[in-house]
Design an enzyme around this catalytic site. Structure first.
Site, PDB file in Angstrom:
ATOM      1  CD  GLU A 285      -2.666  -1.536   2.354  1.00  0.00           C
ATOM      2  OE1 GLU A 285      -2.282  -0.978   3.409  1.00  0.00           O
ATOM      3  OE2 GLU A 285      -3.538  -2.419   2.344  1.00  0.00           O
TER       4      GLU A 285
ATOM      5  CG  ASP B 198      -3.099  -4.428   8.191  1.00  0.00           C
ATOM      6  OD1 ASP B 198      -2.320  -3.674   7.596  1.00  0.00           O
ATOM      7  OD2 ASP B 198      -4.194  -4.794   7.724  1.00  0.00           O
TER       8      ASP B 198
ATOM      9  CG  HIS C 132       0.442  -0.602   7.670  1.00  0.00           C
ATOM     10  ND1 HIS C 132       0.413   0.196   6.528  1.00  0.00           N
ATOM     11  CD2 HIS C 132      -0.565  -1.505   7.515  1.00  0.00           C
ATOM     12  CE1 HIS C 132      -0.570  -0.207   5.736  1.00  0.00           C
ATOM     13  NE2 HIS C 132      -1.171  -1.225   6.313  1.00  0.00           N
TER      14      HIS C 132
END
Length: 593
Positions: free
Chosen positions: A340, A364, A531
């Site tokens: 991401e 995550d 994260h």
């Protein structure tokens, strides 16, 4: 083992400084002073390596340094040699500012010998005062116990500080002038993927390069990749990457033809991502000279969601392979590549990689499970390290396969190794314990393959994260802890509540009983973003040292106070170490600004 980035690797410069008074004083100290430099050189070169496997090289000044002229000669030599880290050593009194290292961009430390015959400690104090007064923060290294004048050994506490400083300073030096490659830009509104060029430039000395994701599509369509390597990679993938269960509704599942096409695309994406980062001479042979050069990227990230993944296969497979210590070409240094495009998670991944030489976990920080909640949904109790609760580290399938914990040390303990210690047996176990499941079509309409595994075994790890705070700048969070191996029945129930096609690491932080580490819940509640970067080993002290060199304050950590090592100038900003860290970083400001 060769440096895959453009630019020579930084060297460590060792400066033996001396009392410049001749006719007996200087002459009596020459041998002892130079032997200190040689001892430091041996310590560093015997214990440290670069992530690419190369040995660290130390450069010693041609002569001892007794005054300004010799300091200038040393500086000239260091510049020619590409020195990126400066360590000054002495057993005696020297003329403080006359023999100092005046370079503002090179991290520096001073080791003053603790002996009574000559006042090395007195010089150390005078030198550090000078560095502080001139705004050149330096680390002071002073052994706890007095040594005899002829003792050429390095005490253990001094060894620890020298290696911690050099390791951290070399990491800083390796980043300077390199690139963060942003493939795409912001993913799903995640602030960390709003890549901030000023942060990279001012604090890390790095440049940022932005490449639109259509460049990846262009290279796929126009076949701008090494076709021979592609065939080799596809064959290896088919033979070694085990396709996992397709959990998608039968109405949206792809047929075999579509799935095979997706495998082909994700393998091509992996080649293209890598080529964009570091280039590929094979492309020049094929007539693509510009594309062959790459971006000299020491780290990168792929936006993916959603503009790419709503249409084309996701980046999970590519990110997993890049972040692992092996691929179809064999065992090699892991890349640092963020899911991401979360650049603020890529940075602590890069820190961890440069400090430990190992692959890094991107996850995550998903869920805190209390003992009561686990008992309620599984009927079973958490035990061992997990008894006070656990944090579920899981993401969309892009975690390094090194995190399977299938690499073993000589005693059979689960570890994550530098690539030069990884064996073919380690690789086989990592691959056999990983499944690549067809991607969740609810998240990824274009398909793809997500890595699926569970981190098995207890390993010491450190989770960290950079966050940007408006008005403050970057801050670093650190949580040392352990991976834990849950009872399989507990794992299955908890894992299925998220996405069982993704890789899971169960994490337990070390607790201190106060503040953010009062309990496991507090760690989760105080984490600053969605994260975390997870590195093998308890490296919190190294991260704190590195952060102080970069002038990034640490807002949260559970590192023992005795292990914290920052520049001596930090002592001038109050006795509260964490408050002093903020004040010192603010006072001295970013290194490269």
């Amino acid at each position: 083992m060769t440096n895959r980035l453009i630019g020579r690797l930084p060297k460590v410069g060792i400066r033996p400084v001396i009392d410049g008074r001749e006719r007996g004083v200087r002459e009596s100290l020459e041998e002892q002073t130079m032997n200190m430099a040689k001892a430091a050189q041996k310590l560093i070169e015997d214990n440290l390596r670069f992530p690419g496997g190369e040995k660290i090289e130390c450069v010693i000044a041609d002569t001892t340094i007794g005054g300004v002229a010799e300091a200038a000669m040393c500086a000239d030599k260091f510049e020619k040699e590409g020195v990126g880290v400066s360590l000054t050593v002495t057993p005696c009194w020297c003329y403080g500012t006359e023999v100092m290292d005046a370079s503002p961009l090179i991290p520096k430390a001073v080791w003053g010998f603790n002996g009574t015959e000559r006042p090395g400690a007195v010089y150390l104090a005078a030198a550090l005062a000078g560095y502080t007064q001139k705004g050149l923060p330096a680390f002071g290294i002073y052994g706890r116990d007095v040594q005899d004048a002829g003792d050429q050994s390095i005490p253990e506490d001094v060894k620890e500080k020298i290696l911690r400083f050099v390791k951290s300073a070399l990491a800083v030096a390796q980043m300077k002038g390199k690139t963060y490659l942003s493939l795409g830009y912001t993913s799903m509104g995640i602030a960390g993927s709003m890549v901030n060029p000023d942060f990279f430039q001012d604090y890390l000395g790095m440049r940022t390069e932005f490449v639109d994701m259509t460049e990846v599509k262009r290279r796929i369509d126009e076949e701008i990749y090494d076709k021979e390597e592609y065939e080799k990679a596809l064959k290896w993938t088919r033979e070694n990457c085990i396709e996992g269960e397709d959990n998608n509704n039968v109405l949206v599942r792809g047929d075999r033809e579509r799935k095979d096409w997706e495998w082909e695309i994700v393998v091509k994406m992996t080649l293209i991502f890598r080529d964009l980062m570091i280039g590929n001479p094979k492309l020049k042979e094929a007539g693509f000279g510009e594309e062959a050069l790459g971006r000299n990227a020491i780290a990168g990230g792929f936006q993916g969601q959603r503009q790419w993944t709503d249409y084309y296969p996701n980046g999970d497979f590519s990110e997993t392979i890049l972040n692992s210590s092996f691929d179809w070409n064999g065992i090699r240094e892991a890349f640092v590549f963020a899911t991401e495009n979360d650049s603020l998670n890529a940075v602590p991944m890069l820190f961890g990689h440069l400090l430990t030489n190992t692959a890094q976990i991107f996850s995550d920080v998903r869920t805190y499970w209390s003992p009561d909640a686990v008992k309620r949904v599984t009927g079973k109790e958490l035990t061992g390290l997990a008894k006070f609760g656990i944090i579920h580290l899981i993401n969309s399938g892009s975690t390094t396969m090194d995190a399977t914990a299938q690499q073993k040390d000589e005693q059979g303990n689960p570890v994550m190794k530098p690539f030069w210690d990884v064996t073919e047996e380690d690789v086989t176990r990592c691959m056999e314990n990983t499944r690549f499941c067809p991607a969740n079509k609810g998240y990824f309409r274009g398909g793809g393959y997500s890595s699926q595994f569970k981190t098995e075994g207890e390993m010491p790890v450190t989770m960290s994260r950079i966050n940007l705070v408006k008005g403050q700048g970057p801050v670093l969070q650190i949580a040392e802890g352990y991976t834990v191996d849950l009872d399989e029945d507990i794992h299955k129930v908890l894992d299925k509540r998220t996405d069982p096609t993704w890789p899971t690491t169960w994490f337990v932080p070390k607790l201190t009983g106060k503040g953010a580490f009062k309990d496991v819940y507090s760690v989760m509640a105080n984490w600053g973003a969605n994260h975390g970067a997870i590195s093998y080993g308890h490296i919190g002290a190294d991260l704190i040292t590195m952060a102080s060199i970069l002038r990034i304050p640490v807002c949260m950590h559970n590192v023992d106070e005795e292990s914290i090592f920052r520049p001596s100038a930090w002592n001038a900003f109050g006795e509260d170490k964490e408050g002093a860290d903020y004040r010192a970083c603010d006072n001295f400001g970013p290194v490269y600004k």
